[in-house]
Write an enzyme that holds these catalytic residues in place. Structure first.
Site, PDB file in Angstrom:
ATOM      1  N   ASP A 124      40.655  38.325  19.669  1.00 54.26           N
ATOM      2  CA  ASP A 124      41.101  37.234  19.566  1.00 54.26           C
ATOM      3  C   ASP A 124      40.721  36.303  20.375  1.00 54.26           C
ATOM      4  O   ASP A 124      41.318  36.340  21.505  1.00 54.26           O
ATOM      5  CB  ASP A 124      42.349  37.245  19.401  1.00 54.26           C
ATOM      6  CG  ASP A 124      43.041  36.461  18.166  1.00 54.26           C
ATOM      7  OD1 ASP A 124      42.903  34.865  18.361  1.00 54.26           O
ATOM      8  OD2 ASP A 124      42.849  36.384  17.137  1.00 54.26           O
ATOM      9  N   ASP A 136      30.983  28.723  15.708  1.00 52.50           N
ATOM     10  CA  ASP A 136      30.502  29.724  15.320  1.00 52.50           C
ATOM     11  C   ASP A 136      29.504  30.474  15.688  1.00 52.50           C
ATOM     12  O   ASP A 136      29.265  31.572  16.235  1.00 52.50           O
ATOM     13  CB  ASP A 136      29.258  29.568  14.002  1.00 52.50           C
ATOM     14  CG  ASP A 136      30.254  28.989  12.534  1.00 52.50           C
ATOM     15  OD1 ASP A 136      29.385  28.526  11.556  1.00 52.50           O
ATOM     16  OD2 ASP A 136      31.313  29.217  12.655  1.00 52.50           O
ATOM     17  N   GLU A 172      38.673  34.769  13.663  1.00 51.37           N
ATOM     18  CA  GLU A 172      38.004  34.682  15.248  1.00 51.37           C
ATOM     19  C   GLU A 172      38.594  35.591  15.967  1.00 51.37           C
ATOM     20  O   GLU A 172      39.101  36.003  16.906  1.00 51.37           O
ATOM     21  CB  GLU A 172      38.758  33.778  16.534  1.00 51.37           C
ATOM     22  CG  GLU A 172      40.262  33.353  16.317  1.00 51.37           C
ATOM     23  CD  GLU A 172      41.097  32.763  15.345  1.00 51.37           C
ATOM     24  OE1 GLU A 172      40.160  32.605  14.374  1.00 51.37           O
ATOM     25  OE2 GLU A 172      42.502  32.196  15.560  1.00 51.37           O
ATOM     26  N   HIS A 225      32.244  22.879  14.531  1.00 57.49           N
ATOM     27  CA  HIS A 225      32.678  24.427  14.171  1.00 57.49           C
ATOM     28  C   HIS A 225      31.135  24.942  14.192  1.00 57.49           C
ATOM     29  O   HIS A 225      30.573  25.982  14.242  1.00 57.49           O
ATOM     30  CB  HIS A 225      32.752  24.190  12.681  1.00 57.49           C
ATOM     31  CG  HIS A 225      34.214  23.793  11.873  1.00 57.49           C
ATOM     32  ND1 HIS A 225      35.137  24.289  12.010  1.00 57.49           N
ATOM     33  CD2 HIS A 225      34.698  22.949  11.724  1.00 57.49           C
ATOM     34  CE1 HIS A 225      36.248  24.287  11.630  1.00 57.49           C
ATOM     35  NE2 HIS A 225      35.966  22.728  11.425  1.00 57.49           N
ATOM     36  N   ASN A 268      37.388  24.830  18.286  1.00 56.40           N
ATOM     37  CA  ASN A 268      36.411  24.460  16.874  1.00 56.40           C
ATOM     38  C   ASN A 268      36.637  22.975  17.323  1.00 56.40           C
ATOM     39  O   ASN A 268      35.642  21.643  16.585  1.00 56.40           O
ATOM     40  CB  ASN A 268      36.876  25.207  15.663  1.00 56.40           C
ATOM     41  CG  ASN A 268      36.177  26.215  15.432  1.00 56.40           C
ATOM     42  OD1 ASN A 268      35.113  26.426  15.881  1.00 56.40           O
ATOM     43  ND2 ASN A 268      36.135  26.585  14.383  1.00 56.40           N
TER      44      ASN A 268
END
Length: 634
Positions: free
Chosen positions: A495, A512, A539, A508, A503
């Site tokens: 994680d 990504d 994530e 974002h 983010n």
């Protein structure tokens, strides 16, 4: 005396002649309409092809400049925090080469407020150069805008090649101009990438900015088209009113070729991609095929005209009318029975007794080359036994018909997927089975489409790893195999620490990019065929390691953390390292012969993951190994 009945008989040949003429006109009209529709279909197919290519190329451009933007954001952030003193620049000169981790990036540069070179990835004398005259430098000096600027292509002062620049302004603590950070990308990188795609001898793929400046173009190794201003071309007229992506037919102002194209604007950067094919190249196969087809149509029309002529004669000669009608019926029946599928008749000795002319299209051999040969010649060895058993069952009367899909050798294409429908034939006098009739068609395109759809259903679109559905299916399979073989199975749950803050802070798009980078690390550590790296959700990622003990599992988990540390992705909201880190939960089990639930392994890894988070994150926690798995309650 001429009666009305005789008059009708007299007019009948004229009606018949008119009918024949009408049929010929209708056939020619329908054939012309069909060819026109076929032509339009070829153009539509080409439109789809160039549209898909343009979308792929604009995604590639976005990814490339996103990488440059990520480097610039981190570099500017570091300079504005640490300052631009001599010690910082000395450290930066050592640090910069480690950031040039992709062949997409040509070089990284830092200039002070006068344009003097402070640091770069190039091995050159920095004192010889000054870039204050560059357009991007003057833009950042005059504008407080902090966004990344993608500039026009220029000749590199370090290497002399054409480059595309991406730059950001560096500010002093009081907000004044302190200099410029620059990332350069070789125009040749895009040219080489575009040449991977087959757009025909006269096709092209071009990268332009929204002002109509050519940044890169396929088949342009010399750079003769780079920097061309095409803002006066029809495409850029009324640019603001055009959609973001559309099909576009035009005559190229560069080489005068009439092209079919698709342009796609980037929604992230001021860029567009224009993928095009020569209209003549697209229509050349259709023109050749249409000429052949129209030759047959004209021949058919002439045949009908001849038949009609004889029909009129037969109407005038009533005694021969039945024979003429029978002949015409036979001709039309022969035409109606023609098929594009390959039709064969197989004898009891498995030899081909008859092969239809369409075999040349389906398998590449003529009927004369196939007659007398074995019906199963050219079938893939892995499919051969199954098909031989099916044919034997038909000849033994166990079934009347059968249908199967298999791999068949083609004379020119190598190997194709084929579908055959078989039906037994019987002798007319005894009723005994005397052979098999087979109808075969090429289904390679349908099979490839099914395989692609199956792949898309099990792949995560962002990272390219397996998705949750594929992971669950593989976990159940490997659990069953481990229970059967008595081997261990391990699972890592990974994680990203404080990903929501990442983010919120970087956006974002950067998020990504972070997930894709972690996905590449996991894919690199799924070394064995049975290992599976998957995006578990958001994530969170998973790495399934069959036939792996606790020590091996922990080792791979630590290698993943080390690989992420080496990337050194900035994460200002993740103290104390201020880098992107992950928490890892690991579990290893030995399924017993009676255990059927693999969810216990996931639950154990999940508990270990939460323990890693609770104990400070950026660490691996190994769940206690339980044998047999799952643990029995006390």
């Amino acid at each position: 005396m001429v009666t009305s009945r005789d008059l009708g008989k007299t007019r009948l040949p004229f009606w018949a002649a008119g009918f024949v003429v009408l049929i010929c006109i209708v056939i020619l009209a329908l054939s012309g309409w069909r060819e026109w529709e076929t032509r339009n279909a070829e153009l539509r197919n080409a439109e789809v092809d160039v549209a898909n290519l343009a979308k792929s190329l604009v995604q590639h451009a976005d990814d490339t400049f996103e990488l440059a933007d990520t480097l610039l954001v981190g570099l500017v952030h570091r300079l504005e925090l640490d300052g631009m003193g001599p010690d910082t620049i000395a450290k930066l000169q050592t640090y910069l080469p480690t950031r040039k981790s992709s062949n997409r990036i040509r070089g990284i540069f830092v200039y002070d407020e006068t344009g003097r070179w402070l640091a770069t990835t190039e091995q050159i004398d920095l004192s010889k150069f000054n870039n204050s005259d560059r357009e991007y430098f003057q833009h950042h000096r005059a504008s407080p805008d902090r966004n990344t600027l993608i500039g026009r292509p220029v000749r590199s002062r370090a290497g002399g090649q054409w480059i595309i620049t991406a730059s950001r302004r560096i500010n002093n603590p009081d907000g004044s101009f302190a200099g410029v950070a620059l990332v350069t990308i070789d125009v040749a990188y895009f040219v080489k990438f575009y040449e991977r795609f087959d757009v025909g001898a006269n096709g092209s793929a071009s990268l332009l900015n929204n002002d109509g400046i050519m940044l890169a173009r396929s088949h342009d190794e010399s750079g003769s088209y780079v920097g061309r201003d095409l803002s006066n071309a029809p495409l850029f007229k009324q640019w603001s009113s055009r959609p973001a992506a559309a099909v576009y037919y035009f005559k190229s102002p560069l080489d005068g070729v009439q092209r079919l194209s698709y342009y796609q604007r980037s929604d992230q950067h001021p860029l567009m991609v224009l993928a095009s094919r020569s209209q003549d190249d697209v229509l050349a196969p259709w023109r050749r095929a249409a000429a052949v087809r129209m030759t047959y149509v004209v021949g058919l029309v002439l045949l009908i005209a001849v038949i009609g002529f004889y029909l009129v004669r037969q109407l005038l000669q009533r005694q021969r009318m039945a024979q003429a009608l029978a002949a015409n019926e036979a001709h039309f029946r022969l035409l109606a029975e023609q098929s594009s599928d390959m039709v064969t008749r197989i004898g009891l000795d498995n030899r081909l007794l008859y092969v239809s002319p369409s075999c040349a299209r389906v398998v590449g051999w003529s009927p004369d080359e196939l007659l007398g040969n074995s019906a199963v010649a050219g079938i893939h060895p892995e499919d051969l036994e199954r098909i031989e058993q099916t044919i034997a069952a038909l000849k033994n009367g166990e079934a009347e018909e059968a249908r199967f899909v298999y791999r068949q050798r083609h004379r020119e294409k190598g190997e194709i997927w084929a579908e055959s429908a078989l039906h037994v034939t019987r002798a007319s006098d005894t009723g005994e089975i005397d052979g098999v009739v087979a109808i075969m068609r090429d289904v390679t395109e349908q099979k490839d489409l099914q395989d692609r759809l199956a792949s898309l259903a099990t792949t995560d679109g962002l990272t390219g790893l397996a998705n949750r559905r594929a992971f669950d299916e593989r976990l159940a399979e490997e659990w069953t195999r481990a229970r059967r073989d008595g081997t261990q199975i391990s699972l890592l749950l990974i994680d990203v620490d404080h990903f929501k803050k990442f983010n919120d802070h970087y956006g974002h798009l950067a998020g990504d990019g972070c997930l894709r980078a972690l996905g590449k690390i996991l894919a690199a550590h799924a070394r064995r065929p049975a290992d599976l790296a998957a995006r578990y959700g958001g994530e969170e990622f998973a790495l399934l390691l069959p036939n792996t003990g606790a020590d091996g599992c922990a080792q791979i988990g630590e290698e993943i953390r080390d690989s992420l540390h080496e990337l050194a992705m900035l994460h200002a909201q993740n103290p104390p390292s201020r880098l992107v880190t992950v928490s890892v939960g690991a579990a290893t089990g030995l399924p017993s012969q009676t255990a059927t639930d693999c969810n216990a392994l996931v639950a154990a890894a999940d508990r270990a993951l939460y323990a890693a988070k609770d104990s400070g994150r950026d660490r691996l926690v190994m769940s206690g190994q339980v044998v047999p798995w799952p643990a029995k309650s006390a």
